[in-house]
Design an enzyme around this catalytic site. Structure first.
Site, PDB file in Angstrom:
ATOM      1  N   SER A  65       0.812  -1.220   0.000  1.00 47.57           N
ATOM      2  CA  SER A  65       0.000   0.000   0.000  1.00 47.57           C
ATOM      3  C   SER A  65       0.846   1.270   0.000  1.00 47.57           C
ATOM      4  CB  SER A  65      -0.929  -0.002   1.213  1.00 47.57           C
ATOM      5  OG  SER A  65      -0.181  -0.079   2.402  1.00 47.57           O
ATOM      6  N   THR A 112      -5.338   8.364   7.568  1.00 48.75           N
ATOM      7  CA  THR A 112      -5.320   7.193   6.699  1.00 48.75           C
ATOM      8  C   THR A 112      -6.755   6.753   6.487  1.00 48.75           C
ATOM      9  OG1 THR A 112      -4.407   4.973   6.386  1.00 48.75           O
ATOM     10  CG2 THR A 112      -5.015   5.568   8.636  1.00 48.75           C
ATOM     11  N   GLY A 113      -6.969   5.943   5.475  1.00 50.72           N
ATOM     12  CA  GLY A 113      -8.316   5.469   5.178  1.00 50.72           C
ATOM     13  C   GLY A 113      -8.809   6.040   3.865  1.00 50.72           C
ATOM     14  N   ARG A 140      -6.543   9.084 -10.161  1.00 52.79           N
ATOM     15  CA  ARG A 140      -7.190   9.397  -8.875  1.00 52.79           C
ATOM     16  C   ARG A 140      -6.131   9.811  -7.844  1.00 52.79           C
ATOM     17  NH1 ARG A 140      -6.635   7.496  -3.340  1.00 52.79           N
ATOM     18  NH2 ARG A 140      -8.631   7.761  -2.302  1.00 52.79           N
ATOM     19  N   THR A 159       1.822   7.094   0.132  1.00 50.76           N
ATOM     20  CA  THR A 159       0.924   5.969  -0.142  1.00 50.76           C
ATOM     21  C   THR A 159       0.911   5.628  -1.622  1.00 50.76           C
ATOM     22  OG1 THR A 159      -1.345   5.187   0.230  1.00 50.76           O
ATOM     23  CG2 THR A 159      -1.124   7.418  -0.587  1.00 50.76           C
ATOM     24  N   THR A 167      -1.772   3.886   4.345  1.00 44.93           N
ATOM     25  CA  THR A 167      -0.824   4.969   4.099  1.00 44.93           C
ATOM     26  C   THR A 167       0.081   5.023   5.300  1.00 44.93           C
ATOM     27  OG1 THR A 167      -2.474   6.237   2.901  1.00 44.93           O
ATOM     28  CG2 THR A 167      -0.739   7.503   3.965  1.00 44.93           C
TER      29      THR A 167
HETATM   30  N1  ASP Z   1      -5.716   7.615   2.393  1.00 43.26           N
HETATM   31  C1  ASP Z   1      -5.231   6.807   1.307  1.00 43.26           C
HETATM   32  C2  ASP Z   1      -5.913   7.214   0.023  1.00 43.26           C
HETATM   33  O1  ASP Z   1      -7.084   7.512   0.032  1.00 43.26           O
HETATM   34  C3  ASP Z   1      -5.384   5.342   1.507  1.00 43.26           C
HETATM   35  C4  ASP Z   1      -5.281   4.821   2.926  1.00 43.26           C
HETATM   36  O2  ASP Z   1      -4.681   5.424   3.779  1.00 43.26           O
HETATM   37  O3  ASP Z   1      -5.812   3.764   3.218  1.00 43.26           O
HETATM   38  O4  ASP Z   1      -5.276   7.179  -1.001  1.00 43.26           O
END
Ligand code: ASP
Length: 325
Positions: A83, A236-237, A213, A203, A185
């Protein structure tokens, strides 16, 4: 065994091996940290190895900026982390595109988005910050800039990630699963011995995203924000939800208004719930915050959001945050 989050989830955090890596007494416990420094805190289990590098800089009285840049390069360079950086899962066209940003104690910041072929986008983001009049470079422009500054062009798609992508193509359904490694991330924030704050966030974004994107991670204010008077935050997320609330800036401003780092993270997560009451049940969003006194907070929508912290009082270790659901 390398303690990945997937390993933790498989064991449910309760098995013998997991118990030694993640002492149960640590779950949800937050030691209080009044005016402590240096401190480094970073997202997910890979934060622990990243903190080791950051700590080398911080404990030698180095600058938080150098610490976070060095720290996040650990998962960036690890082909097994799917990731971040090398080995990141690709977009739906099979292209690994990376996002990163960095911010220092003077509100200097730099970012790259949708950058291909470069293992350490965070180092390119720092160069954008230090060598250009701009904050963000994207796509081909970011790659050109990286190559002009001596970065090497490399293949980031590993055979494992290529295989996972081909498997995904069979159904080609885009559905980020909370706490499964098709996203994640590393966001890292640190307070150095001179009591200065900096942060870094990097990330490969959401796996199988549309080409082009960009999520929250390289967006100053969304994935990362530092205000050296107050504190720093990272996220994150699902990045779209973090952008909608300008999450990390919100967390820092909430601390400015007198909230503790923990309260600030909780209010920000609740803002996501307010925006998307139904969707918020399915997705993960998590925040980390650190204030000028070395106090920190962590909170997420769902259970399973882990982070790693190190300070003079806390040997580098992993905790799980509290969550809304
Ligand atoms: N925040 C990151 C994104 O949307 C992904 C993640 O942290 O899970 O690209």
């Amino acid at each position: 065994m390398k303690s990945t989050r997937r390993h933790f989830l498989k064991l449910g955090g309760l098995g013998g091996a997991a118990a030694s890596a993640f002492p149960l007494t640590n779950l949800f416990a937050q030691p209080s940290l009044a005016s402590t420094k240096p401190v480094v805190i970073s997202t997910w289990n890979f934060g622990k190895e990243a903190n080791v590098e950051a700590w080398k800089v911080l404990s030698a009285n180095g600058r938080a900026l150098d610490a976070v840049e060095k720290g996040v390069q650990v998962p960036e360079g690890d082909p097994k982390e799917t990731s971040v950086g090398l080995g990141g899962l690709p977009d739906r066209d099979g292209r690994v595109t990376l996002d990163a940003c960095i911010m220092d104690e003077f509100a200097n910041c730099g970012a790259v988005a949708c950058l291909e072929h470069i293992v350490h986008p965070i180092a390119v983001a720092r160069k954008v910050m230090e060598k250009t009049p701009h904050v963000m470079l994207v796509g081909d422009g970011a790659l050109q800039f990286a190559l002009a500054n001596g970065f090497k062009k490399e293949k980031l798609l590993t055979p494992e990630s290529e295989k996972a992508w081909k498997e995904w193509l069979k159904e080609a359904k885009y559905k980020p699963v909370a706490n499964i490694e098709n996203h994640d991330t590393i966001g890292m924030i640190a307070l150095d011995q001179k009591q200065n704050l900096s942060g870094a966030c990097t990330t490969s974004g959401m796996a199988y995203k549309l080409h082009g994107r960009v999520g929250d991670s390289p967006i100053i204010g969304a994935g990362l924000f530092v205000d050296n008077e107050i504190g720093a935050a990272t996220s994150t997320g699902v990045g779209e939800e973090v952008i909608r609330i300008v999450g990390s800036h919100l967390v820092v401003e909430l601390m400015r208004q007198g909230n503790t780092p923990q309260q600030a993270c909780e209010i920000a997560v609740k803002r996501v719930v307010k925006n998307q009451p139904e969707k918020s049940k399915q997705i993960q969003v998590g925040f980390l915050a650190l204030n000028k006194n070395g106090e920190y907070g962590a909170y997420a929508l769902q259970k399973g959001f882990t982070y790693a912290i190190q300070s003079p009082e806390i040997p580098n270790q992993i905790f799980e945050s509290k969550s809304y659901y």
